[in-house]
Design a protein around this motif. Structure first.
Motif, PDB file in Angstrom:
ATOM      1  N   ARG A  18       8.518 -11.733  -3.669  1.00  0.00           N
ATOM      2  CA  ARG A  18       9.321 -12.095  -2.419  1.00  0.00           C
ATOM      3  C   ARG A  18       9.844 -11.164  -1.474  1.00  0.00           C
ATOM      4  N   LEU A  19      10.586 -10.358  -1.999  1.00  0.00           N
ATOM      5  CA  LEU A  19      10.971  -8.853  -1.775  1.00  0.00           C
ATOM      6  C   LEU A  19      10.100  -7.992  -1.210  1.00  0.00           C
ATOM      7  N   ALA A  20       8.679  -7.778  -2.404  1.00  0.00           N
ATOM      8  CA  ALA A  20       7.365  -7.051  -2.352  1.00  0.00           C
ATOM      9  C   ALA A  20       6.911  -7.517  -1.168  1.00  0.00           C
ATOM     10  N   THR A  21       7.268  -8.644  -0.623  1.00  0.00           N
ATOM     11  CA  THR A  21       6.302  -8.881   0.333  1.00  0.00           C
ATOM     12  C   THR A  21       6.631  -8.180   1.715  1.00  0.00           C
ATOM     13  N   LEU A  22       8.727  -8.981   1.516  1.00  0.00           N
ATOM     14  CA  LEU A  22       8.973  -8.359   3.286  1.00  0.00           C
ATOM     15  C   LEU A  22       9.083  -6.554   2.743  1.00  0.00           C
ATOM     16  N   LEU A  23       9.254  -6.165   1.656  1.00  0.00           N
ATOM     17  CA  LEU A  23       8.983  -4.550   2.046  1.00  0.00           C
ATOM     18  C   LEU A  23       7.180  -3.828   2.368  1.00  0.00           C
ATOM     19  N   HIS A  24       6.373  -4.793   1.960  1.00  0.00           N
ATOM     20  CA  HIS A  24       5.123  -4.256   2.930  1.00  0.00           C
ATOM     21  C   HIS A  24       4.330  -4.781   3.623  1.00  0.00           C
ATOM     22  N   SER A  25       5.764  -5.979   4.074  1.00  0.00           N
ATOM     23  CA  SER A  25       4.699  -6.642   5.486  1.00  0.00           C
ATOM     24  C   SER A  25       4.804  -5.184   6.440  1.00  0.00           C
ATOM     25  N   PRO A  26       4.224  -5.183   7.911  1.00  0.00           N
ATOM     26  CA  PRO A  26       4.385  -4.604   8.801  1.00  0.00           C
ATOM     27  C   PRO A  26       5.844  -5.000   9.446  1.00  0.00           C
ATOM     28  N   ALA A  27       6.516  -4.463   9.645  1.00  0.00           N
ATOM     29  CA  ALA A  27       7.671  -4.415  10.835  1.00  0.00           C
ATOM     30  C   ALA A  27       7.715  -3.605  11.819  1.00  0.00           C
TER      31      ALA A  27
END
Length: 67
Positions: A18-27
């Motif tokens: 979940r944290l990896a997804t947050l960090l790698h998703s475009p913001a």
């Protein structure tokens, strides 16, 4: 910012994923990413706090002289 929590326990691999997804998703911007991370950490802290209280209550109920 949402502060709701889930009662479903998460496995460590789920947490990291979940944290990896947050960090790698475009913001849209760095502030939005920080907001997402803060939301996730707040939710995890709330679940950990609730779990601690549940453990403490269970231990208290197991003491002699307690109902």
């Amino acid at each position: 910012m949402a502060t709701g929590t889930s009662n479903l326990p998460e496995q460590p691999s789920d947490t990291y994923a979940r944290l990896a997804t947050l960090l790698h998703s475009p913001a849209p911007n760095p502030e939005a990413l920080l907001d997402r991370l803060y939301e996730e950490l707040l939710a995890r802290e709330s679940r950990a706090y609730a779990a601690g209280w549940s453990d403490a209550l269970a231990q208290t109920r197991g003491l002699p002289g307690r109902p």
